[in-house]
Design a protein around this motif. Structure first.
Motif, PDB file in Angstrom:
ATOM      1  N   HIS A   1       0.852  -1.191   0.000  1.00 44.33           N
ATOM      2  CA  HIS A   1       0.000   0.000   0.000  1.00 44.33           C
ATOM      3  C   HIS A   1       0.884   1.235   0.000  1.00 44.33           C
ATOM      4  O   HIS A   1       1.918   1.257   0.657  1.00 44.33           O
ATOM      5  N   LYS A   2       0.457   2.276  -0.733  1.00 42.59           N
ATOM      6  CA  LYS A   2       1.212   3.534  -0.711  1.00 42.59           C
ATOM      7  C   LYS A   2       0.261   4.690  -1.002  1.00 42.59           C
ATOM      8  O   LYS A   2      -0.503   4.666  -1.957  1.00 42.59           O
ATOM      9  N   SER A   3       0.304   5.702  -0.133  1.00 43.02           N
ATOM     10  CA  SER A   3      -0.513   6.898  -0.338  1.00 43.02           C
ATOM     11  C   SER A   3       0.378   8.125  -0.282  1.00 43.02           C
ATOM     12  O   SER A   3       1.374   8.156   0.432  1.00 43.02           O
TER      13      SER A   3
ATOM     14  N   ARG B   1       9.533   2.287  -8.234  1.00 49.51           N
ATOM     15  CA  ARG B   1      10.417   3.021  -7.325  1.00 49.51           C
ATOM     16  C   ARG B   1      10.407   2.412  -5.924  1.00 49.51           C
ATOM     17  O   ARG B   1      11.379   2.559  -5.182  1.00 49.51           O
ATOM     18  N   MET B   2       9.323   1.740  -5.571  1.00 49.24           N
ATOM     19  CA  MET B   2       9.314   1.055  -4.273  1.00 49.24           C
ATOM     20  C   MET B   2      10.206  -0.183  -4.335  1.00 49.24           C
ATOM     21  O   MET B   2      10.884  -0.514  -3.359  1.00 49.24           O
ATOM     22  N   ILE B   3      10.227  -0.873  -5.489  1.00 52.24           N
ATOM     23  CA  ILE B   3      11.149  -2.002  -5.633  1.00 52.24           C
ATOM     24  C   ILE B   3      12.588  -1.497  -5.518  1.00 52.24           C
ATOM     25  O   ILE B   3      13.436  -2.106  -4.877  1.00 52.24           O
ATOM     26  N   ALA B   4      12.847  -0.329  -6.120  1.00 54.58           N
ATOM     27  CA  ALA B   4      14.199   0.238  -6.103  1.00 54.58           C
ATOM     28  C   ALA B   4      14.590   0.721  -4.718  1.00 54.58           C
ATOM     29  O   ALA B   4      15.769   0.844  -4.418  1.00 54.58           O
ATOM     30  N   GLY B   5      13.588   1.030  -3.882  1.00 55.68           N
ATOM     31  CA  GLY B   5      13.890   1.602  -2.574  1.00 55.68           C
ATOM     32  C   GLY B   5      13.883   3.118  -2.587  1.00 55.68           C
ATOM     33  O   GLY B   5      14.238   3.752  -1.608  1.00 55.68           O
ATOM     34  N   LEU B   6      13.489   3.720  -3.726  1.00 49.17           N
ATOM     35  CA  LEU B   6      13.447   5.182  -3.813  1.00 49.17           C
ATOM     36  C   LEU B   6      12.158   5.731  -3.215  1.00 49.17           C
ATOM     37  O   LEU B   6      12.079   6.904  -2.894  1.00 49.17           O
TER      38      LEU B   6
ATOM     39  N   VAL C   1       9.105   4.584  -0.222  1.00 51.10           N
ATOM     40  CA  VAL C   1       8.905   3.643   0.870  1.00 51.10           C
ATOM     41  C   VAL C   1       7.424   3.306   0.959  1.00 51.10           C
ATOM     42  O   VAL C   1       6.590   4.204   1.093  1.00 51.10           O
ATOM     43  N   PRO C   2       7.059   2.016   0.860  1.00 56.23           N
ATOM     44  CA  PRO C   2       5.642   1.644   0.967  1.00 56.23           C
ATOM     45  C   PRO C   2       5.104   1.959   2.362  1.00 56.23           C
ATOM     46  O   PRO C   2       5.856   1.961   3.330  1.00 56.23           O
TER      47      PRO C   2
ATOM     48  N   GLY D   1       3.278  -3.531   3.674  1.00 57.53           N
ATOM     49  CA  GLY D   1       3.550  -4.591   2.725  1.00 57.53           C
ATOM     50  C   GLY D   1       4.997  -5.030   2.778  1.00 57.53           C
ATOM     51  O   GLY D   1       5.815  -4.428   3.479  1.00 57.53           O
ATOM     52  N   THR D   2       5.288  -6.086   2.034  1.00 60.31           N
ATOM     53  CA  THR D   2       6.636  -6.666   2.052  1.00 60.31           C
ATOM     54  C   THR D   2       7.186  -6.731   0.635  1.00 60.31           C
ATOM     55  O   THR D   2       6.451  -7.030  -0.305  1.00 60.31           O
ATOM     56  N   ILE D   3       8.453  -6.452   0.512  1.00 56.59           N
ATOM     57  CA  ILE D   3       9.131  -6.611  -0.773  1.00 56.59           C
ATOM     58  C   ILE D   3      10.338  -7.502  -0.546  1.00 56.59           C
ATOM     59  O   ILE D   3      11.135  -7.257   0.365  1.00 56.59           O
ATOM     60  N   ALA D   4      10.454  -8.559  -1.349  1.00 58.13           N
ATOM     61  CA  ALA D   4      11.624  -9.427  -1.252  1.00 58.13           C
ATOM     62  C   ALA D   4      12.271  -9.516  -2.625  1.00 58.13           C
ATOM     63  O   ALA D   4      11.579  -9.578  -3.641  1.00 58.13           O
TER      64      ALA D   4
END
Lengths: 352, 562
Positions: A10-12, A47-52, A54-55, A58-61
């Motif tokens: 999720h991202k707002s 950009r969330m996968i890149a880390g630029l 921040v969600p 949720g989880t990113i692996a």
């Protein structure tokens, strides 16, 4: 084990919900395109996968390592990724070679070793000859090649591409598209490619994730997206299909005051729904039993013609053999083939 | 090009060039010719004399020191304010840019009250003689603080234009946030920061008020080029004038070199505009360094900006200069005295008239410059360059040039019958010419920029509707330029109303303006009264700029809302 695993992201931004409950898994070595209209959240996802970015939750692996999630927050520089930006982002104060060398130096490589790898990476994108140029002396296509070499020189497992071709003209687009495809098969890098151009996505990707309003609509191979769209949105966005909201009953579909006879395979449906018909699946002017519609425009395309019929607040587009017809004439229109989705037509979407 | 346009170009160029040549460029050329012509005897002696060499040396070292101070404080501040999550960035930004709007003389007054060796406020806290603001180091420090905004603004403007993707690309390449900032954004902003520092050098070499009160009246005195020129003019006589002229030529040469250097640096550092989609840049989190760095920045703002202003205010309410601290030693008598004295009122009246007239001239010429820039790219750029040049000429040199060029009446007799006499020496007209010439650039740059943004189809629509070329300009283009005109007027007005350097040389005796009144009160008569006047200057500047900002904001809100 998946290359990239996104779970319930999720991202707002303030009150705007950009990504809502997105879960997606991308296989090792896969080429996945994130496709959608502007503002659908595809760039934010990348950009969330890149880390630029921040969600919110949720989880990113990546490669089985949780890079974002409860208790884990790996900054972009330690995710081991490569990224290509829409604006190229080639550092204007460094030569081509120094641009490409930068990631290697940060990896702690010696200069001699780095020089060899830089030459190799520039070779991948056919830029060896321009290694000592400054970026301002390069064209857009050359800049994007440098950016590609820089993103790949460290041999990342995953390469992220954010609309890399959208600042280039048509011919260069074609050329670079082929080059990206070739690099991918040579290096076997997992690639995530953001674009709003369905042609680009179809030509490059193993699978396409179609997004709209921060949600995943469908993730599938290009062929299946086209032949079996899961939602009316996907059908409209990927195939350019007509979407008609209305009600079906007694083998017919009623939309905006018009009554369409449904083909036999759809004739059993009852109740509200959305009829999705590709322009080439609408038959104009021939046969009997068609729905009489008033032609508003006829565009001659050579071997065929496009016909436009106003229907309610939208236009119905049909493509067929060129007929002698003038705007204002009434022509019979018949649905040859289509898909029917249950439920009411989403006339107004939240946030649109 | 059609004939009508050619004619218009000629008319425009003539109306622009004639006054520019007469009042801005011509006199400086006259000064150069005269100083070269007198490069024998006395003038040459001056350049070789110990005092002349000393003044040149002092100007160079003090200016270098000031540029160094401004760069060392300004560069890190620019990074902190533009790129990090430092606390109270908005307030700090306003505070640190304030010095550019307030005459440097007032910062000198403030530091004099704070750190003069005998009765300075800080010395009373730290122990007598702890700080001594007199002398080269003190002058360089005060000028560096006053010039700080030049570095800071150049730096933040350039940093804000760096494409955020450039730093993100460095992050993805494996660089941490600090490393990305230092290896990507900082090198890109460095030329702009350097050009800002060169401008501080130029500003310091041209400064007169600060080296005067902190140098000339000190013992031993520190004399720089500007104050030595002033001293020679006061001395009077052909020998002294020749000396002053040759020193002016040296200062002009120095300024020209600096200007070119600054512009070359600025051009090298023109950063590519952020491209692509508007991904907003997230400020870099300072983490555990946030509190200490925020405190350090706040302390710097307090010391460099608020403390000197407070000292000026305190002086204005003290019974006498250097009176002991304590409520019983405070009085508003100086305020009442200054504000009601006929001298102040008549000086204020003259200043308002002069600054208003200069502001109007600046706007009118700025409009012409902008028009010619828009319609005639080549000729326009030349006129633009000529118009911005006087701003870089040190005020002392500009005043000297006007003094020399208009020392005698100019007569033009036509047909042996009609005579035009231009008698400007020793009048306020010469002051007006100096003000308008010096601040012409405020009109030119402001209006050129905003004219370039006006959609040409507005005027074209008016033309198609039947308006003449001039009518279309008045009805369609000019209304869009109103904000730029207003801000050019306000800036020019403020600069002229508080001008000091040229005024002390040009204003005839008995016709004091606010700037010369402040200078006289501070240096000769009554520092408490001078502080009252200085407070008035600061209030005027802060109120005018605040009002301008408020208008700009509400205009922007209206534009967004509509």
């Amino acid at each position: 084990m998946a290359g990239i695993e996104l779970t319930d992201i999720h991202k707002s931004y303030g009150p705007t919900r950009v990504v809502q409950g997105l879960s997606l898994s991308i296989g090792q070595g896969e080429f996945l395109a994130l496709l959608g209209p502007s503002g659908c959240g595809k760039t934010t996802t990348l950009r969330m996968i890149a880390g630029l970015e921040v969600p919110d939750s949720g989880t990113i692996a990546i490669d089985g390592r949780v890079v974002h999630g409860p208790g884990a927050r790996v900054p972009p520089e330690r995710r081991g990724l490569g990224m290509v930006f829409q604006s190229y982002a080639v550092w204007p104060h460094r030569t081509v070679a120094k641009n490409v060398e930068y990631p290697l130096r940060l990896m702690g490589l010696r200069r001699a070793e780095a020089t060899a790898r830089v030459r190799e990476a520039l070779g991948w994108v056919r830029m060896e000859a321009l290694a000592e140029r400054m970026p301002h002396a390069l064209s857009g296509g050359q800049l994007q090649r440098v950016a590609l070499a820089r993103a790949l020189v460290g041999r990342p497992r995953v390469l992220l591409l954010d609309e890399p071709l959208s600042n280039l003209d048509a011919a260069l687009k074609e050329e670079l598209r082929a080059e990206i495809a070739a690099l991918r098969s040579r290096l076997g890098t997992t690639m995530v490619y953001v674009t709003h151009d369905q042609g680009e996505a179809m030509a490059l990707a193993d699978r396409i994730a179609v997004m709209d309003s921060g949600r995943l609509e469908q993730v599938d191979s290009p062929e299946r997206l086209y032949s079996e769209p899961a939602t009316p949105f996907v059908a409209g966005f990927v195939g350019g299909a007509n979407l008609l909201g209305g009600e079906s009953g007694a083998g017919c579909f009623f939309a905006s005051g018009a009554k369409f006879e449904l083909p036999p395979e759809l004739s059993g449906a009852e109740g509200p729904g959305t009829l999705v018909v590709r322009p080439e699946d609408l038959e104009v002017g021939v046969g009997q039993g068609g729905t009489p519609l008033t032609l508003s425009a006829r565009l001659f395309l050579g071997s065929s013609a496009e016909y436009r019929f106003p229907l309610g607040d939208r236009l119905l587009r049909a493509i067929g053999p060129p007929l002698e017809a003038r705007p204002g004439e009434t022509l019979p229109v018949r649905v040859r083939k289509g898909r029917l989705f249950r439920g009411s037509f989403p006339a107004t979407k939240p946030g649109r | 090009m059609r004939l009508a346009e050619k004619k218009l170009e000629l008319v425009l160029a003539a109306t622009l060039l004639a006054p520019l040549l007469a009042f801005a460029i011509g006199p400086v050329v006259v000064l150069l010719v005269r100083s070269v012509a007198s490069l024998r005897g006395e003038a040459l002696l001056e350049l070789l004399s110990a005092d002349g060499r000393r003044a040149t040396y002092n100007t160079l070292t003090i200016s270098a020191g000031a540029a160094g101070v401004a760069f060392l404080v300004g560069a890190p501040l620019a990074l902190l304010l533009e790129r990090t999550d430092l606390a109270y960035r908005g307030v700090l930004r306003v505070l640190f840019t304030l010095p550019s709007a307030i005459p440097p003389f007032i910062w000198g007054m403030g530091w004099l009250a704070l750190a003069n060796p005998k009765a300075g406020l800080l010395n009373r806290v730290l122990g007598a003689g702890a700080l001594d603001i007199y002398g080269p180091v003190g002058i360089a420090f005060v000028l560096g603080g006053a010039g700080l905004p030049l570095v800071l603004l150049a730096g933040t403007a350039s940093l804000s234009r760096v494409d955020p993707a450039l730093e993100e690309a460095a992050r993805l390449s494996g660089a941490g946030p600090l490393r990305a900032l230092l290896t990507v954004s900082l090198p890109l902003a460095l030329p702009a920061l350097g050009s800002g520092a060169v401008m501080v050098f130029l500003f310091s070499a041209s400064a007169f008020g600060v080296p005067y009160i902190l140098g000339v009246t000190a013992s031993p005195p520190t004399v720089v080029l500007t104050t030595r020129i002033y001293g020679q003019v006061l001395l009077g006589g052909p020998d002294a004038l020749a000396r002053a002229l040759s020193l002016s030529a040296v200062l002009l040469l120095l300024a020209s070199v600096l200007l070119v250097a600054g512009q070359l640096l600025g051009r090298a550092g023109r950063v590519r505009l952020a491209a692509g989609k508007g991904v907003s840049r997230r400020p870099m989190p300072l983490g555990r360094y946030r509190s200490p760095l925020s405190v350090a920045a706040a302390v710097a703002a307090f010391v460099l900006v608020l403390l000197p202003l407070f000292a000026v205010f305190l002086t204005s309410v003290q019974k006498s200069y250097g009176a002991p601290l304590g409520l019983e030693h405070l009085t508003f008598a100086h305020w009442a005295g200054v504000l009601t004295s006929p001298r102040t009122l008549s000086a204020a009246g003259r200043s308002v008239l002069l600054a208003g007239a200069a502001g109007t001239l600046v706007c009118a010429f700025g409009l012409l410059v902008a028009l010619s820039r828009k319609h005639f790219p080549l000729a326009g750029r030349a006129v633009d360059a000529l118009a911005s040049w006087p701003f870089a000429v040190p005020g002392t040199v500009m005043a000297m040039a006007l003094l020399v060029a208009f020392s005698r009446d100019l007569r033009l007799v036509l047909f042996e019958r009609v005579a035009f006499v231009l008698a400007m020496a020793n009048t306020l007209w010469l002051v007006l010419a100096a003000y308008a010439a010096k601040y012409l650039v405020l009109g030119g740059s402001n209006l050129s920029e905003s004219m370039a943004q006006v959609d040409p189809s507005l005027a074209e629509a008016a033309r198609v509707s039947g308006a003449s070329r001039a009518r279309a300009f008045l009805d369609a283009t000019l209304p869009s330029l109103r904000p730029a005109l207003a801000s050019a007027f306000v800036l020019a007005f403020l600069a002229c109303a508080t001008e000091l350097t040229m005024s002390v040389l040009l204003v005839p005796t008995g016709k004091a303006v606010l700037g010369t009144l402040l200078f006289e009160l501070q240096s000769y008569a009554d520092p408490n009264a001078a502080s009252v006047l200085a407070c008035g200057f600061v209030l005027l500047v802060v109120l005018a700029l605040g009002a301008m900002e408020a208008v700009r904001r509400s205009a922007r809100r209206r534009a967004v809302g509509g």
